[in-house]
Design an enzyme around this catalytic site. Sequence first.
Site, mmCIF file in Angstrom:
data_model
loop_
_atom_site.group_PDB
_atom_site.id
_atom_site.type_symbol
_atom_site.label_atom_id
_atom_site.label_comp_id
_atom_site.label_asym_id
_atom_site.label_seq_id
_atom_site.Cartn_x
_atom_site.Cartn_y
_atom_site.Cartn_z
ATOM 1 C CD GLU A 63 -8.666 1.773 2.611
ATOM 2 O OE1 GLU A 63 -8.356 0.938 3.474
ATOM 3 O OE2 GLU A 63 -9.121 2.901 2.859
ATOM 4 N NE ARG A 302 -0.103 -9.373 7.958
ATOM 5 C CZ ARG A 302 -0.719 -8.366 7.319
ATOM 6 N NH1 ARG A 302 -2.026 -8.351 7.205
ATOM 7 N NH2 ARG A 302 -0.028 -7.372 6.824
ATOM 8 C CE LYS A 312 -2.590 -0.831 2.351
ATOM 9 N NZ LYS A 312 -3.772 -0.835 1.495
#
Length: 600
Positions: A63, A302, A312
């Site tokens: 994104e 992850r 982020k």
Amino acid sequence: MSNPIPANDDPLKPSNFLRAIIERDLEAGIYAGRHFAGKPGDAAQHAAGPLDTARIRTRFPPEPNGYLHIGHAKSICLNFGLARDYGGVCHLRFDDTNPEKEDQEYVDAIQEMVAWLGWSWETQSAGASTSHLFFASDYFDFMYRAAEYLVSAGLAYVDEQTAEEMRANRGDFTTPGVNSPFRSRSPQDNLARLREMRDGLHADGAMVLRAKIDMAAANINLRDPALYRIRRATHHNTGDQWCIYPMYTFAHPIEDALERITHSICTLEFEDQRPFYDWLLNQLAEGGLLAQPLPKQYEFGRLNLTYVVTSKRKLRQLVDEGHVQGWDDPRLPTLVGMRRRGYTPESIRAMVEATGVTKSNAWLDYSVLDGCLRSDLEGKALRACAVLDPLKLKLTNWAEIFGDAAHLQACSAPAHPHLPELGTRQFTLGPEVWIERDDFLELPTKGFQRLFPGNKTRLKYGYIVECTGCEKDAEGRITAVLAHIIADTKSGTPGADAVKVKGVITWVGVHEALAAEVRLYDRLFTEPQPEAGGRDFIETLNPNSKKIVSAWIEPSIANLPADSRLQFERHGYFVTDRIDHAAGKPVFNKITGLRDGWAK
Ligand code: ATP
Ligand code: MG
């Protein structure tokens, strides 16, 4: 060849569950002769490009709402690496369905970093190149048609409950949800409402489109998830064309299907979304909007890296609150920060290869990444001498030995100790040299081999000297070390006697040393898991993560371009700063030490 990075053909390369799945699917011929069943001109037709067969397709779907970090690098290398290894294609797709947080700045930066890591979203075939760069916002028309289809088929409805009511009626892990009073409206009414939403007849947040699945489902993601919301925001790609935007959970499976992704690889937090992913695509395929075989979602653990944060949102907080100086601060695990710090793309790819993929969210010790970096740099970084905490060493018998106080003695050293083809570096020794302050001790500690009164030490690439004492200022601080060159007893020239010494020190001649700014970086957090135990990660920031020193460097590196990596002997690896380094004003960042300074 789709990617410039050679495949890792190492037979010892660990297989992993994703490879096993892909190999199984290829063996079964699932993708042979796949075709598109929709109407000509559909987004699905053009999104995937020319039809081909028997290929896997993966994607990296960021994104564009921030800068990429080391966790994304894992996903990038995994997706592009699998496509490369199995002769497939990897798409770079911007998942840009949330206009408020997204920006062209991030779109550009993300492309730059994927390319920096060495990957390409273009494929070459018969001399023609095809780009596999996509934007989810290009599919807004299709997504809206899919929404209308679901409404017409009685599989979605417009809900006018308030956000609070919706939350309350959703239930929780132990309580089933409650049906919305709007759930039983007719498809015709719902369609009319959806069109009103699209046409801007309702206020932001007044209603949402929801899938009609099961408010009592054990998996909360199946309790009529939202598909579309009203939001008057200008989109970086579609401008003000839309005032309704698809939700991520609705948009993402459609994006994958339109691009005919075969293996949609994501992190574990999406595991509970998989039933909805499959539900949605199967409904749209049944309605003839999508073709089989449909993409399948697979989750992996992850990457978490010790001593940093990889989110982020948290990285943005560090930047916005001024704890670091921008997204490319060399202490950050953003890819722009790591590039500026001096990390090589090779070292990051090696780390991803070495750590593989698993089904658990494991923590990777930072030293593993630094180990990959050292083994990459060791073989290629040129050597030089630098003195980071300078103290002057005076060679008191210089004039006596050379008959001239201004004499300079030529010295040379290999540019790289194991790469003789890179030649040598030239410099000179004079009557005064800079040495490290901690290379001298007035009162030596046990085992100290370097300069102390009465001890002999070698000046690397130069002569053996014997320390005779030091000079101090009024406060008692040492201002210079004194030594004399050991001269051959017969000829009087230096170095002819076979004197054995244990200590070797690096130095730079005072007469030719260049001043440089050196930025010494340490870990950003003092704790391996900055948020362990629910504490605020800001509290564990390392107050000493950055130190700037004025150093003296040898003249052979006077004209390095920005972004040059080298090893300062005895100190570690350094890089000329890509922003602040300039001719006549050298600025270096410390990348990492020669060995793991944190190992216990
Ligand atoms: P963040 O968690 O930092 O906010 P994100 O997941 O929201 O990141 P996206 O732009 O949505 O960021 O991520 C793009 C892709 O990168 C996704 O497929 C996501 O699963 C993957 N990704 C993000 N963080 C990691 C990580 N730490 N390890 C592996 N993959 C990751
Ligand atoms: Mg996320």
